[in-house]
Design a protein around this motif. Structure first.
Motif, short mmCIF file in Angstrom:
data_model
loop_
_atom_site.label_atom_id
_atom_site.label_comp_id
_atom_site.label_asym_id
_atom_site.label_seq_id
_atom_site.Cartn_x
_atom_site.Cartn_y
_atom_site.Cartn_z
N GLY A 37 0.83 -1.20 0.00
CA GLY A 37 0.00 0.00 0.00
C GLY A 37 0.86 1.24 0.00
N THR A 38 0.70 2.07 1.01
CA THR A 38 1.51 3.30 1.13
C THR A 38 2.60 3.15 2.18
N ASN A 39 2.91 1.91 2.57
CA ASN A 39 3.89 1.66 3.63
C ASN A 39 5.07 0.86 3.12
N ALA A 40 6.22 1.08 3.73
CA ALA A 40 7.41 0.29 3.46
C ALA A 40 7.75 -0.52 4.71
N TYR A 41 8.18 -1.76 4.52
CA TYR A 41 8.45 -2.66 5.63
C TYR A 41 9.87 -3.21 5.55
N ILE A 42 10.52 -3.28 6.72
CA ILE A 42 11.76 -4.02 6.89
C ILE A 42 11.45 -5.11 7.91
N GLY A 43 11.67 -6.38 7.54
CA GLY A 43 11.24 -7.45 8.42
C GLY A 43 12.27 -8.53 8.62
N SER A 44 12.07 -9.27 9.72
CA SER A 44 12.90 -10.43 10.03
C SER A 44 12.04 -11.68 9.93
N ASN A 45 12.60 -12.75 9.34
CA ASN A 45 11.89 -14.02 9.21
C ASN A 45 12.27 -15.00 10.31
N ILE A 46 13.14 -14.60 11.22
CA ILE A 46 13.63 -15.50 12.26
C ILE A 46 12.61 -15.50 13.40
#
Length: 211
Positions: A37-46
């Protein structure tokens, strides 16, 4: 190893729905960057692993912020935080620099009994001590104007213990209180720091539950 070295801008343009860029180690994804959408995400899969923001502080790497995913993403700041606007805890519309909507507490820290008792105002604001002899409550260390708190003073099983005060403790009329000397009696000293040289205080004597 794969080295990407560009003289200008390096662009990673993923074509899936969320523009996801995935980071893997030996085939296992550990982190990703994506748009939704209008958001950016930085994520961890651990699973339950923390996400860190790391930087170089004068040649040494430090973890500036940790997001603990085992605690629903609780943020842990390495060296405190500075906020430019009002901060709300339990409220999205803080009215002052700090607005707490709900209960708050300050731990009561035990002071070490001795001939001279010296509170450290950088470790707590509420204190307790049981007097084992005639004592002096010295001027605290790390005094900052505006700090408030209480000191609970208990007589030991013998009683008749006196308490003198350092020269920064100020009481009404310039007279320090005479504390209750009954065995096991409890007095409470409430204080507010007026300046680095004056701690205004008032004593509530022989505080106990009505019989």
């Amino acid at each position: 190893a794969l080295i990407l070295d560009a003289d200008g801008t390096l662009t990673l343009d993923a074509g899936d729905t969320n523009g996801t860029t995935v980071f893997k180690r030996s085939g296992t994804t550990y982190a990703f960057v994506q748009e939704s959408g209008t958001n950016a995400y930085i994520g961890s899969n651990i699973s339950n692993g923390s996400l860190f923001l790391r930087g170089n502080d004068g040649g040494a790497y430090i973890n500036a912020v940790e997001f603990d995913m085992s605690e629903a993403g609780k943020a842990i700041f390495n060296a405190g935080a500075e906020f430019k606007d009002n901060v709300g805890i339990g409220t999205a519309t803080p009215l002052k620099k700090l607005h707490v909507d709900g209960p708050a507490l300050a731990t009561i820290s035990a002071l070490t009994d001795g001939t001279t008792i010296t509170p450290n105002f950088d470790t707590s604001q509420n204190f307790s001590v049981t007097l084992g002899g005639n004592r002096t409550l010295a001027n605290p260390t790390n005094i900052d104007a505006g700090q408030t708190g209480s000191i609970f003073v208990t007589q030991d099983g013998t009683g008749s213990r006196t308490l003198a005060f350092g020269n920064k403790w100020a009481f009404a009329g310039g007279t320090a209180p005479t504390l209750t000397t009954t065995a096991a009696a409890v007095d409470r000293i409430d204080y507010i720091v007026m300046s680095a040289s004056i701690i205004q205080a008032v004593a509530s004597l022989d505080v106990k539950v009505p019989s």
